[in-house]
Design a protein around this motif. Sequence first.
Motif, mmCIF file in Angstrom:
data_model
loop_
_atom_site.group_PDB
_atom_site.id
_atom_site.type_symbol
_atom_site.label_atom_id
_atom_site.label_comp_id
_atom_site.label_asym_id
_atom_site.label_seq_id
_atom_site.Cartn_x
_atom_site.Cartn_y
_atom_site.Cartn_z
ATOM 1 N N ASN A 1 1.011 -1.146 0.048
ATOM 2 C CA ASN A 1 0.026 -0.216 -0.006
ATOM 3 C C ASN A 1 1.051 1.319 0.139
ATOM 4 N N GLN A 2 1.954 1.177 0.706
ATOM 5 C CA GLN A 2 2.890 2.370 0.939
ATOM 6 C C GLN A 2 3.509 2.542 -0.479
ATOM 7 N N LEU A 3 4.022 1.574 -1.130
ATOM 8 C CA LEU A 3 4.527 1.577 -2.637
ATOM 9 C C LEU A 3 3.423 2.339 -3.704
ATOM 10 N N GLU A 4 2.288 1.704 -3.452
ATOM 11 C CA GLU A 4 1.200 2.258 -4.450
ATOM 12 C C GLU A 4 1.225 3.857 -4.215
ATOM 13 N N GLU A 5 1.069 4.064 -2.815
ATOM 14 C CA GLU A 5 0.720 5.516 -2.346
ATOM 15 C C GLU A 5 1.858 6.443 -3.036
ATOM 16 N N GLU A 6 3.127 5.971 -3.091
ATOM 17 C CA GLU A 6 4.077 6.844 -3.499
ATOM 18 C C GLU A 6 4.170 6.621 -5.109
ATOM 19 N N LEU A 7 3.239 5.809 -5.689
ATOM 20 C CA LEU A 7 3.439 5.776 -7.141
ATOM 21 C C LEU A 7 4.555 5.238 -7.632
ATOM 22 N N ILE A 8 5.057 4.063 -6.922
ATOM 23 C CA ILE A 8 6.337 3.115 -7.253
ATOM 24 C C ILE A 8 5.692 1.976 -7.902
ATOM 25 N N ILE A 9 4.750 1.292 -7.523
ATOM 26 C CA ILE A 9 4.014 0.311 -7.850
ATOM 27 C C ILE A 9 2.547 0.728 -8.246
ATOM 28 N N ALA A 10 1.858 -0.071 -9.211
ATOM 29 C CA ALA A 10 0.460 0.084 -9.281
ATOM 30 C C ALA A 10 -0.144 -1.414 -9.666
ATOM 31 N N LYS A 11 -1.372 -1.460 -9.527
ATOM 32 C CA LYS A 11 -2.262 -2.454 -9.540
ATOM 33 C C LYS A 11 -2.946 -2.284 -11.085
ATOM 34 N N ASP A 12 -2.943 -3.513 -12.048
ATOM 35 C CA ASP A 12 -3.755 -3.312 -13.140
ATOM 36 C C ASP A 12 -5.142 -4.044 -12.729
ATOM 37 N N GLU B 1 5.514 2.935 -13.996
ATOM 38 C CA GLU B 1 5.836 3.512 -15.229
ATOM 39 C C GLU B 1 5.287 2.562 -16.410
ATOM 40 N N HIS B 2 5.014 1.302 -16.024
ATOM 41 C CA HIS B 2 4.618 0.382 -16.786
ATOM 42 C C HIS B 2 3.090 0.313 -16.845
ATOM 43 N N SER B 3 2.482 0.918 -16.088
ATOM 44 C CA SER B 3 1.043 0.848 -15.860
ATOM 45 C C SER B 3 0.314 1.743 -16.678
ATOM 46 N N ASN B 4 -1.168 2.009 -16.645
ATOM 47 C CA ASN B 4 -1.946 2.634 -17.275
ATOM 48 C C ASN B 4 -2.025 3.998 -16.373
ATOM 49 N N TYR B 5 -1.563 4.195 -15.574
ATOM 50 C CA TYR B 5 -1.832 5.491 -14.626
ATOM 51 C C TYR B 5 -0.454 6.313 -14.929
ATOM 52 N N LYS B 6 -1.257 7.709 -15.042
ATOM 53 C CA LYS B 6 -0.054 8.634 -15.176
ATOM 54 C C LYS B 6 -0.066 9.805 -14.299
ATOM 55 N N SER B 7 0.600 10.536 -13.880
ATOM 56 C CA SER B 7 0.410 11.625 -12.734
ATOM 57 C C SER B 7 1.302 12.918 -13.563
ATOM 58 N N GLY B 8 0.596 14.002 -13.194
ATOM 59 C CA GLY B 8 1.107 15.295 -13.449
ATOM 60 C C GLY B 8 0.221 16.364 -13.175
ATOM 61 N N LYS B 9 0.251 17.577 -13.820
ATOM 62 C CA LYS B 9 -0.509 18.773 -13.522
ATOM 63 C C LYS B 9 -1.561 18.871 -14.499
ATOM 64 N N LEU B 10 -2.757 19.166 -13.916
ATOM 65 C CA LEU B 10 -4.106 19.255 -14.706
ATOM 66 C C LEU B 10 -4.358 20.589 -15.322
ATOM 67 N N SER B 11 -4.485 20.640 -16.460
ATOM 68 C CA SER B 11 -5.031 22.094 -16.973
ATOM 69 C C SER B 11 -6.336 21.923 -17.637
#
Length: 140
Positions: free
Chosen positions: A21-32, A41-51
């Motif tokens: 859960n901690q690794l997920e929270e820190e965006l190191i791993i993700a669940k498919d 970085e190999h998941s369907n999740y992306k993070s960044g600033k929203l416009s």
Amino acid sequence: MAKRLKVVEADDFLAMMKTLNQLEEELIIAKDKFNRYLPFEHSNYKSGKLSVNTKGFGFLDLPDNSIFIAAHQLNTAMHGDEVLVLTTGTSEGQVVRVLKRAITQLVLEVQAKYNQINLVSYDERISDKISVTNLKDFNL
């Protein structure tokens, strides 16, 4: 996963889940979609600033492309927020979590009409109006 790692004790299982859960929270791993863990970085999740533009839809601008986010997929995110987006196609996605709010204070106009109060932002990029349903909170 617990079987493969031969985790049998309850305390060990809880520690493993806490770490995941901690690794997920820190965006190191993700669940498919099959609940398998993979590197973020190999998941369907992306993070960044929203416009968000004045028409209500937004974009997550990434170095190599932009992800379109329809207004109904913003899920309370506002212009400038740092967000986590689940991509639903090559160039579309939906906000699944606000990581950091860009706006911590908001100036709103109070519009009272027919026993209803609406709070409206002067910023056109914040298009949602807030309706107050419990008028007792305003001592009217």
